[in-house]
Motif scaffolding. Structure first.
Motif, short mmCIF file in Angstrom:
data_model
loop_
_atom_site.label_atom_id
_atom_site.label_comp_id
_atom_site.label_asym_id
_atom_site.label_seq_id
_atom_site.Cartn_x
_atom_site.Cartn_y
_atom_site.Cartn_z
N VAL A 24 0.90 -1.00 -0.18
CA VAL A 24 0.47 0.10 -0.08
C VAL A 24 0.84 1.09 0.27
O VAL A 24 1.92 1.36 0.97
CB VAL A 24 -1.33 0.07 0.75
N ALA A 25 0.86 2.47 -1.57
CA ALA A 25 1.58 3.20 -1.12
C ALA A 25 0.67 4.82 -0.16
O ALA A 25 -0.04 4.05 -0.14
CB ALA A 25 1.58 3.97 -2.69
N ALA A 26 1.34 5.24 0.16
CA ALA A 26 1.59 6.54 0.68
C ALA A 26 0.01 7.23 0.24
O ALA A 26 0.44 7.36 -0.38
CB ALA A 26 2.16 7.25 1.61
N GLY A 27 -0.88 7.89 1.38
CA GLY A 27 -1.86 8.57 -0.17
C GLY A 27 -2.84 7.70 -0.44
O GLY A 27 -4.16 8.37 -0.67
N GLN A 28 -2.45 6.40 -1.09
CA GLN A 28 -3.80 6.14 -1.59
C GLN A 28 -5.27 4.99 -0.25
O GLN A 28 -4.99 4.90 0.86
CB GLN A 28 -3.14 4.54 -1.46
N VAL A 29 -6.44 4.94 -1.15
CA VAL A 29 -7.39 4.59 -0.56
C VAL A 29 -6.87 2.88 -1.21
O VAL A 29 -7.59 2.34 -2.48
CB VAL A 29 -8.08 4.95 -0.83
N TYR A 30 -6.99 1.72 0.04
CA TYR A 30 -6.55 0.06 -1.05
C TYR A 30 -7.85 -0.51 -0.35
O TYR A 30 -7.78 -0.66 1.21
CB TYR A 30 -5.17 0.38 -0.59
N SER A 31 -8.81 -1.07 -1.13
CA SER A 31 -9.68 -2.05 -0.74
C SER A 31 -9.05 -3.61 -0.45
O SER A 31 -8.54 -3.53 -2.00
CB SER A 31 -10.79 -1.39 -1.49
N ILE A 32 -9.38 -4.22 0.10
CA ILE A 32 -9.37 -5.35 0.17
C ILE A 32 -10.86 -6.98 0.05
O ILE A 32 -12.59 -5.83 1.63
CB ILE A 32 -8.45 -6.15 1.34
N ILE A 201 -4.43 11.01 5.69
CA ILE A 201 -4.62 9.55 6.05
C ILE A 201 -5.00 8.24 4.60
O ILE A 201 -5.65 7.94 4.23
CB ILE A 201 -5.45 9.18 7.08
N THR A 202 -3.38 7.51 5.30
CA THR A 202 -3.87 6.21 4.09
C THR A 202 -4.60 5.55 4.64
O THR A 202 -5.41 5.52 5.84
CB THR A 202 -2.30 5.84 4.25
N VAL A 203 -5.56 4.76 3.61
CA VAL A 203 -6.40 4.17 4.16
C VAL A 203 -6.74 2.60 3.76
O VAL A 203 -6.81 2.54 2.48
CB VAL A 203 -7.80 4.84 3.56
N VAL A 204 -6.82 1.67 4.11
CA VAL A 204 -7.01 0.23 4.46
C VAL A 204 -8.42 -0.50 5.13
O VAL A 204 -8.91 -0.11 5.49
CB VAL A 204 -5.91 -0.35 4.67
N MET A 205 -9.48 -0.83 3.80
CA MET A 205 -10.66 -1.18 4.36
C MET A 205 -11.24 -2.49 3.41
O MET A 205 -10.40 -2.51 2.08
CB MET A 205 -11.47 0.32 3.02
N VAL A 206 -11.74 -3.34 4.73
CA VAL A 206 -12.38 -4.31 3.78
C VAL A 206 -13.54 -3.81 3.61
O VAL A 206 -14.51 -3.42 4.05
CB VAL A 206 -12.21 -5.15 5.18
N GLU A 207 -14.37 -4.43 2.36
CA GLU A 207 -15.60 -4.01 2.15
C GLU A 207 -15.85 -5.07 1.14
O GLU A 207 -15.60 -5.62 0.60
CB GLU A 207 -14.93 -2.81 1.27
N HIS A 208 -17.69 -4.97 1.41
CA HIS A 208 -18.48 -5.90 0.29
C HIS A 208 -18.85 -5.04 -0.55
O HIS A 208 -20.15 -5.11 -1.58
CB HIS A 208 -19.60 -6.45 1.42
N ASP A 209 -19.30 -3.55 -0.18
CA ASP A 209 -20.10 -2.51 -1.56
C ASP A 209 -19.46 -2.83 -2.32
O ASP A 209 -18.65 -1.50 -2.04
CB ASP A 209 -20.49 -1.70 -0.14
N MET A 210 -19.49 -2.94 -3.47
CA MET A 210 -18.81 -2.28 -4.43
C MET A 210 -18.70 -1.59 -5.39
O MET A 210 -18.10 -0.67 -5.84
CB MET A 210 -18.89 -4.06 -5.89
N ASN A 211 -20.06 -0.59 -4.82
CA ASN A 211 -20.47 0.44 -5.36
C ASN A 211 -19.94 1.66 -4.32
O ASN A 211 -18.79 2.63 -5.35
CB ASN A 211 -22.13 0.71 -4.85
N LEU A 212 -18.90 1.26 -3.29
CA LEU A 212 -18.59 1.95 -2.14
C LEU A 212 -17.04 1.91 -2.61
O LEU A 212 -15.91 2.78 -2.92
CB LEU A 212 -18.15 1.50 -0.97
#
Ligand SMILES: Nc1ncnc2c1ncn2[C@@H]1O[C@H](COP(=O)(O)OP(=O)(O)OP(=O)(O)O)[C@@H](O)[C@H]1O
Ligand SMILES: [Mg+2]
Length: 250
Positions: A24-32, A201-212
């Motif tokens: 994950v690079a600084a500044g990204q929103v990274y979803s799992i 803030i760099t964000v790493v997010m687990v998410e099921h909602d594909m629109n989001l």
């Protein structure tokens, strides 16, 4: 900023996470993303050091955090939320937000016991940080309410607020939209963008909602049965045959 290198963990015979690598690079929103039981929360538990890896390594800002104690992960600048909110039900919103304070105290215990000026100064700074987060996430009208009396959508935001009060540079959000209605989910997408862009803030997010996911993510990692099956931009992921197979079967 955050990297996992061939990380694995199993529980009994279950390979919850197997040889997973990502950066994950600084500044990204990274979803799992990935089906139920894919190992997404386990990955967060490894990064936040609730679990020990069986193999592999994790680095934050280029420094190994694979074996540091959990409180050090927070001190270094990683905060998280939980899939099922973990708040103090009988306390107010404000109290819940003030609780993380001790993590960043730079004072010694004897200074705190004597309540020296330095301690008071830090308290004031932290109070201000908490007020800023309350303003940012529009929680003013809830600040003195008891958590147990609040609707689920507000509690989810309080959990995010509490993580932000730790002053992180990286935040891990485990299914922030679960239990939210479509309108709240839409609002959440704007909060995530604010957290990322305004607070840097760099964000790493687990998410099921594909629109989001599609709306806010720079990159998406797809897990299934503990292994990485794809990584790419939301566009690249959407039509990926292995991703479709993971969700829909053959
Ligand atoms: N502490 C534990 N003890 C035993 N098994 C565990 C533990 N934590 C996770 N697992 C197992 O590891 C696998 C991955 O679980 P995990 O909670 O990481 O999935 P997930 O991708 O977050 O799923 P969901 O979308 O349902 O939240 C599952 O088979 C789960 O039962
Ligand atoms: Mg999970």
């Amino acid at each position: 900023m955050l990297a996992a290198d061939n990380v694995s963990i199993s529980f009994g015979g279950v390979h919850a996470v197997r040889d997973v690598s990502f950066e994950v690079a600084a500044g990204q929103v990274y979803s799992i993303i990935g089906p139920n039981g894919a190992g997404k929360t386990t990955l967060f538990n490894l990064v936040s050091r609730l679990y020990d890896v069986d193999a592999g390594s994790i680095t934050f800002d280029g420094e190994p955090i694979t074996r540091v104690p959990p409180h050090q992960v927070a001190e270094r600048g990683i905060a998280r939320t939980f899939q099922n909110t973990e708040l103090f039900e009988h306390e107010t919103v404000l109290k819940n937000l003030l609780i993380g304070h001790h993590v960043h105290r730079q004072t010694a215990l004897w200074e705190e016991l004597l309540f020296l000026p330095k301690v008071r100064e830090q308290d004031l700074v932290f109070r201000q940080q908490v007020e800023d987060v309350i303003d940012l996430l529009d929680l003013q009208s809830y600040r003195d309410q008891i958590i147990g009396n609040l609707p689920y959508g507000v509690r989810k935001m309080v959990e995010i607020a509490r993580a932000l009060c730790l002053g992180p540079r990286l935040i891990l959000l485990d299914e922030p939209s679960s239990g939210l209605n479509p309108e709240e989910t839409e609002d959440l997408s704007f909060w995530i963008e604010d957290i990322n862009e305004e607070l840097d803030i760099t964000v790493v997010m687990v998410e099921h909602d594909m629109n989001l996911v599609n709306q806010v993510s720079d990159r998406v990692l797809v897990l299934a049965d503990g292994v990485v099956i794809a990584v790419g931009t939301p566009n690249e992921i959407q039509g990926h045959p292995d991703v479709l197979r993971a969700y829909l079967g053959d």
